[in-house]
Design an enzyme around this catalytic site. Sequence first.
Site, short mmCIF file in Angstrom:
data_model
loop_
_atom_site.label_atom_id
_atom_site.label_comp_id
_atom_site.label_asym_id
_atom_site.label_seq_id
_atom_site.Cartn_x
_atom_site.Cartn_y
_atom_site.Cartn_z
CB SER A 217 -0.89 0.01 1.25
OG SER A 217 -1.54 1.26 1.41
CE1 TYR B 264 -4.43 -2.06 5.21
CE2 TYR B 264 -3.37 0.05 4.82
CZ TYR B 264 -3.98 -1.09 4.34
OH TYR B 264 -4.11 -1.27 2.97
#
Length: 319
Positions: A164, A176
């Site tokens: 990401s 995350y």
Amino acid sequence: MFLYLIGLVALLTLYRWYRETKRVPNISDKYVYITGCDSGFGNLLAKRLDELGYHVIAACFTEKGEDDLKKSSSKKLTTIHVDVAKSESIQKAAAFIKSKVGEAGLWGLVNNAGLSVPAGPCDWLTIQDYKQMLDVNLMGVIEVTLSVIPLIKKSQGRIVNVASVFGRISPVGGAYCISKYGVEAFNDSLRRNLRDFGIKVLCIEPGFFKTTITNTEVIEKNLHNLWDKLPQEVRDDYGSDYVEKVLKLMKEQMDKLSDPDLMKVVSCMEHALSAVYPRTRYSPGWDAKLFWLPLSYMPTLIADYVLARDHLKPAKAVV
């Protein structure tokens, strides 16, 4: 001189485009294993590769995910249940894949499965919240990869890891970003380690897209769950209306940033698997290319200033 420079850039761009159009042969003989195929990028990639003629082994977490994918794909596609947070499930899948691909080996692995919640301010979370996500987003990626490396060596194939832009910069709390930084590090070491075996390791770093990861309903439920578990002292620090203010701001940002065209990411995944000369990294999404990645290269002082502009301060903030 300036015109010569423009010409050189144009020539290099044209050469790069031509080089990247070349595709590997005999894709109808190649097997690709994809995790996280219940929905989103993994689901669309499985369908796309199936259309192109690959032997797709699509790992789903739910029976519904398997059933829905079977209904919309050819008989060449195989679905299996995999929980990437459980070693037993991963090893069972690896044994099945080994029996399926035989001596031809596994051409491609796409580590796509992942979670986006629980996520919130760091002092809202417990160590179990961190472990829950790291088990899926990072340890799952590592264990799935290790389980099939011998099969990928046979075909001198590809490993595609979905990280990401938040593996480059950390604007939010929780595991995350940590997990995606870990995927980036694992991807880099893996690429260098396996190069001698003819294996290419590629990384996808998407920006914001409309998937379950950015689903506002999921994020809203997550924040309320975390808030309800907080001690009163922590709630007082942030203020009783903090959650609602955050959700309002988040929805506005998601509406602006989230790209509905998931095929931009899927096309990068497909290119990483199919191109003779794939890119080392792909950054689909204009927000990734024009904002997040450039911001990640900025001095910390500048990055902190930019991110702080839209930051909602707690009630008892001292700065």
